[in-house]
Motif scaffolding. Structure first.
Motif, mmCIF file in Angstrom:
data_model
loop_
_atom_site.group_PDB
_atom_site.id
_atom_site.type_symbol
_atom_site.label_atom_id
_atom_site.label_comp_id
_atom_site.label_asym_id
_atom_site.label_seq_id
_atom_site.Cartn_x
_atom_site.Cartn_y
_atom_site.Cartn_z
ATOM 1 N N ASP A 59 -3.569 3.084 6.040
ATOM 2 C CA ASP A 59 -2.227 3.114 5.294
ATOM 3 C C ASP A 59 -1.401 4.457 5.678
ATOM 4 O O ASP A 59 -1.781 5.536 5.488
ATOM 5 C CB ASP A 59 -2.210 2.873 3.829
ATOM 6 C CG ASP A 59 -1.136 2.658 2.923
ATOM 7 O OD1 ASP A 59 -0.631 1.667 2.937
ATOM 8 O OD2 ASP A 59 -0.426 3.801 2.899
ATOM 9 N N SER A 60 0.099 3.901 5.775
ATOM 10 C CA SER A 60 0.690 5.187 6.333
ATOM 11 C C SER A 60 1.004 6.334 5.341
ATOM 12 O O SER A 60 1.014 7.404 5.876
ATOM 13 C CB SER A 60 2.200 4.586 6.743
ATOM 14 O OG SER A 60 2.869 4.037 5.719
ATOM 15 N N ARG A 61 0.946 6.005 4.205
ATOM 16 C CA ARG A 61 1.035 6.803 3.028
ATOM 17 C C ARG A 61 -0.139 7.561 3.200
ATOM 18 O O ARG A 61 0.058 8.963 2.850
ATOM 19 C CB ARG A 61 1.241 6.065 1.713
ATOM 20 C CG ARG A 61 1.683 6.933 0.706
ATOM 21 C CD ARG A 61 1.947 6.064 -0.708
ATOM 22 N NE ARG A 61 2.533 6.901 -1.627
ATOM 23 C CZ ARG A 61 2.498 6.476 -2.948
ATOM 24 N NH1 ARG A 61 2.387 5.213 -3.161
ATOM 25 N NH2 ARG A 61 3.000 7.447 -3.932
ATOM 26 N N ILE A 62 -1.509 7.118 3.267
ATOM 27 C CA ILE A 62 -2.493 7.882 3.432
ATOM 28 C C ILE A 62 -2.683 8.851 4.488
ATOM 29 O O ILE A 62 -2.656 9.860 4.383
ATOM 30 C CB ILE A 62 -3.734 6.945 3.389
ATOM 31 C CG1 ILE A 62 -3.814 6.124 2.130
ATOM 32 C CG2 ILE A 62 -4.773 7.937 3.471
ATOM 33 C CD1 ILE A 62 -3.805 7.220 0.766
ATOM 34 N N VAL A 63 -2.001 8.296 5.960
ATOM 35 C CA VAL A 63 -2.038 9.060 6.930
ATOM 36 C C VAL A 63 -0.943 10.363 6.890
ATOM 37 O O VAL A 63 -1.413 11.557 7.102
ATOM 38 C CB VAL A 63 -1.808 8.196 8.185
ATOM 39 C CG1 VAL A 63 -1.316 8.991 9.465
ATOM 40 C CG2 VAL A 63 -2.731 6.944 8.382
ATOM 41 N N ASN A 64 0.010 10.296 6.265
ATOM 42 C CA ASN A 64 0.733 11.082 5.921
ATOM 43 C C ASN A 64 0.256 12.369 5.180
ATOM 44 O O ASN A 64 0.431 13.463 5.426
ATOM 45 C CB ASN A 64 2.464 10.782 5.506
ATOM 46 C CG ASN A 64 3.057 9.964 6.463
ATOM 47 O OD1 ASN A 64 2.987 10.000 7.600
ATOM 48 N ND2 ASN A 64 4.073 9.146 5.882
ATOM 49 N N LEU A 65 -0.338 11.949 3.946
ATOM 50 C CA LEU A 65 -1.098 12.823 3.169
ATOM 51 C C LEU A 65 -2.062 13.599 3.950
ATOM 52 O O LEU A 65 -2.043 14.984 3.714
ATOM 53 C CB LEU A 65 -1.659 12.185 1.882
ATOM 54 C CG LEU A 65 -0.685 11.886 0.739
ATOM 55 C CD1 LEU A 65 -1.350 10.803 -0.171
ATOM 56 C CD2 LEU A 65 -0.063 13.138 0.120
#
Ligand code: ZN
Length: 786
Positions: free
Chosen positions: A195-201
């Motif tokens: 998920d992009s949110r997790i990737v960013n974190l």
């Protein structure tokens, strides 16, 4: 951990006496074997709660009953002092605990044995997807008989240097187990989700997660079950009272530091985490520092903001989550109740970390089938909280000569930070400062370098990156905290008083980051200085210092001017044919043959004109005017001015956020939605006013500081504390001699009583706050605060 629920606990009182006595005997035997007592105590005096908290661990109170834990020594002390604890079934023994059978896939709906937990932690590294590093670490192996470890997983994209470090931990109270499962599930997601949110974190942060920081407490009943978990650790010490305390010093609980404490303090000192949250159970509330004192943290408004965000996001899933203790789900630690030696206070005071305590489930060990619900409530909030670690002011500090990063630079937000809230730069000169949206001046200091300041404006949910260059020490400018505007002088002569040597500098700027300084020898005179008509006209430069469009022009380490430019500064005197230079409030000007030529700033460059252009303002170092930062909560506030001020000023500052101001003599001012009216006509420093607000409001007043003398009449007196800093009551009152039985009450209802010739030291008077003093003396007495 902190909870205000008693219903099930006082059932014991309803059953018959003999049955009750029998159950007390059974519980007593059980607890003696466990080494940890869990009980309630009736209290008739609020002071008693504090006294009990100094002997054992108060878990909750409603002011009449205290719920508490104690080890054998603490329990014996309570009994010896005549307390009559009523033993209660420990929370972990009331729970319906389902352990995972180890078959098939684990579905996060059962508790784990210690071996299952270790094996899961060891497995994350292999489970991590391409581009993720999920590295197991251990702070150490406990020397208690089971030799359990304090494990964590460090998660990043393999390139963590220069990024903010984030820490999640849970279950330092062994019987508060909900957070442990939340942490494991979060690690699993961070290691495996695309998920992009997790990737960013994972790309932006260096994340450390420790699901279980008191394994001996959680597995008190053996490695195969969390049933009979206990709060204290393997040595029966409450770890959340065991940390070095900024206000109370070393060993506030009277015990040596436990291994768990030593290792965690060392981890905090070494990593300097940017943000952290520590999960507990027993209530549902976000709790921010300080735990030990009522003083506001410098970042109180940021804490309110991120904690409120956590609660509001969670309530999108479950609308009444985190409402069991406070309706808004957020509290300052001490406002709930005071404890010393907490981890939250340690990490904030010594670890440069903004840490909160998350009380995530009212039931400390909920039924296993509830665990997925708690994940659903907290999941998005946990991600949003981590995302706040990327916001605020970040940057890199480098040596201006070598371009090398500088570690250990102190980064202070001026007029904001306290002794405990500054941060320092990390290994690659990087710094990370979450802060509430606003405009700030940030100062960078390190021995061997000239201090530097930068202005920055940042909004909530956004980040600003700064490139900072520190000039090695030499001819450092004097930085001003406060400015005084230089008033124009008709002949400009005062300005020339700055010419204390024969070198003048004028600015030549190609762009905002490139500053060239050249100089020339000139001859000072009474009226300025001259260069000979025949000599080469000087190429001179004033250095401009600053950033983000705001410049301070300095000469010989003195600041002369402050101006706001769009981007470019240019000024070149090479072709000018003038003999005398002046600076005053109208500009920098140059005179020759009795004609004044003014330097002014226009359209991105300095220009010369024969007419005055009043567009550069000159400042010099000045004394900072006294200020009072006023922070009012919703509802009634007990407040006092510490400055000379008028009622008009106060009403203007309150705006439409307040509706009533009362004084002790029944004077009042009322806001009707349009204006203020009433019988109150002045505001007197040192008198207490009760202000009723409709919204939390914060403002800064400035004026002359006052030393106020207060008269205590027999009976009740409203008064305000106008001292210069927070002090305990005995110190604040100084030479004043109270009468036996005198009391002071604060806005939150806490009271100190003068008993047997002394005050309770833990009652703190805070400047700008109002109190009620009850005097038992027959005559009136004066007191002066300084
Ligand atoms: Zn707790």
């Amino acid at each position: 951990m902190k909870v205000l629920r008693f219903v099930c606990l006082i059932l014991a009182a309803l059953v018959g006496n003999s049955v009750f006595a029998q159950s007390q005997r059974k519980l007593g035997q059980l607890m003696r074997e466990r080494g940890e007592y869990y009980f309630t105590l009736s209290v008739d005096d609020p002071l008693a709660i504090q006294s009990i908290g100094e002997i054992c661990s108060v878990d909750a109170t409603d002011g009449k009953t205290v719920v508490a834990y104690a080890n054998q020594k603490e329990y014996d002390k309570l009994l010896s002092l005549g307390y009559q604890p009523e033993l209660q079934t420990p929370p972990s023994l009331r729970a319906n605990v389902t352990m995972w059978d180890g078959q098939g896939t684990y579905n996060w709906d059962s508790y784990l044995t210690y071996d299952q937990y270790v094996s899961m932690m060891e497995g994350f590294s292999d489970k991590a997807i391409e581009g993720r590093e999920c590295t197991l670490f251990s702070l150490g192996t406990l020397s208690t008989s089971a030799h359990r470890q304090l494990l964590g997983v460090r998660i990043n994209n393999g390139n963590p240097e220069g990024k903010p470090k984030f820490l999640y931990t849970s279950t330092m109270h062994g019987d508060e187990i909900t957070g442990m499962i939340l942490m494991l599930r979060l690690i699993d997601e961070l290691c495996t989700s695309t998920d992009s949110r997790i990737v960013n974190l994972v790309n932006d942060l260096d994340i450390y997660i420790m699901p279980l920081t008191n394994p001996d407490g959680t597995y008190k009943g053996g490695n195969s079950t969390v049933n009979s978990a206990q709060r204290y650790n393997g040595n029966n010490i409450d770890l959340n009272r065991n940390y070095k305390d900024y206000y109370q010093g070393a060993h506030p609980d009277g015990n040596s530091y436990e291994d768990e404490t030593i290792w965690t303090m060392a981890m905090g000192d070494e990593n300097l985490f940017t943000m952290s949250a520590n999960y507990h159970g027993g209530a549902e509330v976000m709790n921010y520092p300080w735990d030990a004192v009522y003083d506001d943290h410098a970042d109180k408004d940021w804490y309110e903001y991120v904690c409120t965000e956590y609660v509001q996001i969670a309530r999108q899933t479950y609308s009444s989550y985190m409402s069991d203790t406070y309706s808004d789900g957020v509290t300052n630690g001490a406002a709930w109740y005071v404890i010393t030696g907490s981890r939250q206070d340690y990490m904030n005071a010594y670890g440069q970390c903004r840490e909160v305590t998350v009380e995530c489930s009212t039931t400390k060990t909920p039924s296993a089938s509830q665990l997925s619900n708690f994940w659903n409530y907290n999941h998005n909030s946990m991600l949003a909280f981590m995302e706040q670690c990327r916001n605020g002011v970040h940057g890199v500090v480098r040596d201006a000569d070598t371009g090398e990063p500088v570690e250990g630079v102190k980064v202070t937000v001026l007029n904001h930070d306290s002794e405990t809230s500054f941060i320092t730069t990390h290994s690659v000169g990087d710094f990370h400062r979450p802060i509430k949206g606003g405009s700030y001046i940030i100062q960078f200091t390190k021995e061997g370098y000239c201090s530097e300041r930068m202005n920055v404006t940042v909004a909530d949910g956004q980040r600003v990156d700064l490139d900072v260059y520190l000039t090695p020490e030499g001819n450092c400018p004097v930085l001003m905290n406060c400015y005084e505007q230089l008033m124009p002088s008709t002949d400009g002569s005062y300005v020339m008083g700055y010419l204390d040597d024969s070198t003048l500098h004028m600015p030549t700027h190609n762009n905002s980051s490139s500053v060239t300084t050249t100089s020339v020898d000139v001859t000072p005179t009474e009226n300025g200085f001259t260069v000979g008509e025949e000599s080469t006209i000087p190429q001179v430069t004033l250095t401009a210092y600053g950033s983000n469009g705001q410049y301070y022009i300095r000469y010989n380490n003195r600041y002369l001017a402050r101006a706001t430019y769009s981007n470019t500064l240019t000024w070149n005197t090479t072709t000018s044919q003038y003999g005398r230079w002046y600076i005053n409030a109208n500009g920098i000007y140059i005179t020759r043959n009795n004609t004044n030529y003014y330097l002014y700033y226009s359209n991105g460059s300095f220009q010369i004109s024969t007419s005055q252009n009043n567009n550069i303002t000159f400042y010099t170092e000045g004394n900072c005017p006294p200020e009072q930062v006023v922070s009012l909560g919703i509802d009634w506030n007990w407040w006092t001015p510490t400055l000379e001020m008028s009622l008009d000023d106060l009403e203007a500052a309150l705006g439409s956020n307040a509706i009533l101001i009362n004084s002790q003599d029944e004077g009042f001012a009322r806001y009707d939605g349009e204006g203020w009216s009433g019988t109150l006509d002045t505001i007197v420093a040192g008198q207490m006013y009760r202000i009723l607000t409709t919204a939390a409001t914060e403002f800064t007043l400035s004026g002359e500081a006052v030393v106020s003398t207060i008269t205590f009449l027999p009976g009740y007196n409203w008064f305000g504390y106008t001292g210069s800093q927070s002090k305990n009551v005995a110190m604040a009152l100084g030479d004043f001699t109270p009468t036996e039985g005198d009391t002071i009450t604060a806005e939150d209802g806490t009271t100190a009583t003068f008993t047997n010739g002394s005050w309770n030291d833990n009652f703190i008077l805070v400047p700008g706050h109002g109190y009620v003093y009850h005097s038992n003396a027959q005559e009136s007495r004066n007191i002066t605060f300084e």
